[in-house]
Design a protein around this motif. Sequence first.
Motif, PDB file in Angstrom:
ATOM      1  N   PHE A 133      -7.236  32.126  73.241  1.00 24.46           N
ATOM      2  CA  PHE A 133      -6.398  33.041  73.450  1.00 24.46           C
ATOM      3  C   PHE A 133      -5.569  33.322  71.987  1.00 24.46           C
ATOM      4  O   PHE A 133      -5.447  32.584  71.302  1.00 24.46           O
ATOM      5  CB  PHE A 133      -5.395  33.117  74.764  1.00 24.46           C
ATOM      6  N   ILE A 135       5.022  29.574  74.847  1.00 25.72           N
ATOM      7  CA  ILE A 135       3.608  29.600  75.184  1.00 25.72           C
ATOM      8  C   ILE A 135       2.972  28.483  75.732  1.00 25.72           C
ATOM      9  O   ILE A 135       2.202  28.594  76.821  1.00 25.72           O
ATOM     10  CB  ILE A 135       2.585  29.936  73.944  1.00 25.72           C
ATOM     11  N   VAL A 157      -2.183  35.330  70.384  1.00 22.11           N
ATOM     12  CA  VAL A 157      -0.754  36.193  70.578  1.00 22.11           C
ATOM     13  C   VAL A 157      -0.309  36.321  69.111  1.00 22.11           C
ATOM     14  O   VAL A 157      -0.292  35.664  68.414  1.00 22.11           O
ATOM     15  CB  VAL A 157       0.201  35.545  71.322  1.00 22.11           C
ATOM     16  N   VAL A 183      -1.603  40.504  73.001  1.00 17.63           N
ATOM     17  CA  VAL A 183      -2.204  39.359  73.684  1.00 17.63           C
ATOM     18  C   VAL A 183      -3.615  39.564  73.903  1.00 17.63           C
ATOM     19  O   VAL A 183      -3.948  40.623  74.301  1.00 17.63           O
ATOM     20  CB  VAL A 183      -1.469  38.975  75.129  1.00 17.63           C
ATOM     21  N   LEU A 207       1.038  35.301  79.834  1.00 20.38           N
ATOM     22  CA  LEU A 207       1.307  35.431  78.417  1.00 20.38           C
ATOM     23  C   LEU A 207       1.506  37.156  78.113  1.00 20.38           C
ATOM     24  O   LEU A 207       2.261  37.535  77.215  1.00 20.38           O
ATOM     25  CB  LEU A 207      -0.195  35.243  77.570  1.00 20.38           C
ATOM     26  N   ASP A 208       0.558  38.048  78.635  1.00 19.26           N
ATOM     27  CA  ASP A 208       0.875  39.282  78.591  1.00 19.26           C
ATOM     28  C   ASP A 208       2.235  39.889  79.276  1.00 19.26           C
ATOM     29  O   ASP A 208       2.834  40.816  78.571  1.00 19.26           O
ATOM     30  CB  ASP A 208      -0.220  40.100  79.460  1.00 19.26           C
ATOM     31  N   GLY A 268       3.294  40.776  75.790  1.00 19.87           N
ATOM     32  CA  GLY A 268       2.408  42.137  75.894  1.00 19.87           C
ATOM     33  C   GLY A 268       3.139  43.335  75.350  1.00 19.87           C
ATOM     34  O   GLY A 268       2.799  44.296  74.571  1.00 19.87           O
ATOM     35  N   CYS A 303       3.106  38.362  67.520  1.00 17.89           N
ATOM     36  CA  CYS A 303       4.414  38.831  67.568  1.00 17.89           C
ATOM     37  C   CYS A 303       5.177  38.621  66.486  1.00 17.89           C
ATOM     38  O   CYS A 303       4.795  37.963  65.426  1.00 17.89           O
ATOM     39  CB  CYS A 303       5.043  38.257  68.777  1.00 17.89           C
ATOM     40  N   VAL A 308      -6.471  41.591  79.411  1.00 16.66           N
ATOM     41  CA  VAL A 308      -5.735  41.703  78.147  1.00 16.66           C
ATOM     42  C   VAL A 308      -6.969  42.273  77.253  1.00 16.66           C
ATOM     43  O   VAL A 308      -8.214  42.465  77.258  1.00 16.66           O
ATOM     44  CB  VAL A 308      -5.319  40.244  77.689  1.00 16.66           C
TER      45      VAL A 308
END
Length: 653
Positions: A308, A327, A310, A300, A290-291, A295, A312, A233
């Motif tokens: 990590f 998540i 994220v 991500v 997650l991706d 993604g 959006c 990622v």
Amino acid sequence: MSGLISRLRQLRQSDQAIAASVRATLLESLYASPQSLIIGAITSSGITGIVAYVSGNRWLVVCALAIALVAGIRMIDALKRPGRAARTRSSKNSWAARQEFIYRAGALGYSALLGTFGLLTLVHSDDGVLQLLAVTTTIGYAAGIAGRNAGRPWIALSQLCFASLPLTVGLVVSMQPLKMALAAVIVLFVVAMMDITLQTYGVILKATLVSREKAALAEHHAAVARRDDLTGVANRTAFREQFESRLQALGHGDRRLAIFWIDLDRFKEINDSFGHLAGNALLAGVAKRLDTEFGATGIVARLGGDEFAVICDVVSQTEAVAKGERIIALVEQPVHHDGRALCVGASLGIALAPSDGIDADTLLKNADLALYRAKESGRGQMRFYEPLMDEKIERTRDLGAEMQGALKRGEFHLMFQPIFDLTGQRILSCETLLRWTNRRYGAISPAEFIPIAEENGLIVVIGDWVIREACRTANDWPKDVTVAVNLSPIQLRSTNMPTVIMSALAASGLAADRLELEVTESVLLEDIDASLAALDAINRLDVRTTLDDFGTGYSSLSYLTKFPFQTLKIDRSFITDLEQSPASVAIVQTVIELAAKLGMQTVAEGVETQAQLEQLRRTRCDAVQGFLLAHPMPASMVMTMLAGKDVKASGRS
């Protein structure tokens, strides 16, 4: 000549084989210098117009007007700057096919008109000057074509033939020796210019291909540099770039941008228990989930370690909550590696743009604050950023600044909580407790200032002072009473810790076996090898070591065989439940018996009721500590108690 024909055949095959994107790049070279096209069009139109006007021939006039019209259209096309229409790869290829047709039509039409004009001049005019003007203008245009249009050789070669061959016909039909000789020269000129054009095209094509290969390689390296090697990622660099781009594109509508800062719970336990390969597999599995989920429409990234992020779009905080729960659910799904199911949880900090900030730095800071609060609340939690979190950080910074001179100002002092034998009458040891009373903020809890001291590095200096003061104070106590000092992780692994201990013992005159240093299980978890080496070095000085808060870690029993402890402190959480939980009684009894077999003494901390004390007496614990027996007190009160005063009365007061 046969070689030229062979090269022309190869040209057709190679031209059909090149990629559309390369063809588009070559076509752009035709528009690289619109000035030369415009100058050529103006001069050619001007000269043909003059020749037509002077000759008075209507065919020449019509042809000259046609040349001027086509020249005007070509100049307009050249000034359109077609490169702007080719900003994206998809539009670039479609533009190239359309634009090549337009350019070819104009170029071939223009060259054919020039060649026709030269032919008509040779046929319908006897004026040698006019013929010279028509021929030189056409030949000059043909010569320029070889260089300007070499990127698309078929266009260049077609123009060369369309312009030059009509002149050859006009010169031959005159049947004049000199003109026929000139026709032969023009034919040779055409052959030579064809060869030059083909060679120039080869150089241009090779340079274009090399340039594209370098660009593709650079693009590949740039992509690799922005991708996390382990998980695939985006890495921190790419995350920052994409995040800022999304912020700039954020409109003024109802849409919001949510940043989820994710920290994996219990990840260190996986690494310590199963090794780094298992940890890497877990990180890769979490990143892939997650991706896959976010993604396509979001961002991500792995920010480092087990963190990590994220990004959006969301409409509301409710939608952000739903995505946060998703998540956590994705992270909690087990990752299978080497026959094991690896399981972790996730803590989330959430910030929303634009309400929590409009720039990347502010939003990242706020998401990090929210994550910190989520981790404080326990595992598997998520928290949204709140402005009050800034106040906490501001207080932390102020306390950090105040701490810089606190030791010199004498704001730190020590308290001592006695540790008793099972009768509750005799003091065996005293635990040293650090207290801070600040000039601005008053009394500050150790739970608040100790982490600050560890973060800004002052814990080593302050901890050294605590060891020296504790040794100095304990030297006035009876010889059978020891003093215990808590060590932070940074202190324990400090390279000069043995030197500090020896210096404190020498300055105070305290015997080494009267000093006990306590460490918690969480300290050991951070670096087992370094912790083991540090404890061995301390034990070699005859200083005792104690495992504090036993039972709160992850692999407690393994520490009893790995690390050289002389004393075991049973965590207060087990003592609190002694009255209600038979399981706690069984655990405490088992720990005490196991410690005895391993040659360790046991101390039960957190004793607050008489029933707890009676139960511990039945388990034959070595020592007890808690508010039932004595609260933390200054050194002067410890001396009073050791002098033979009523221990219980003094403790309860």
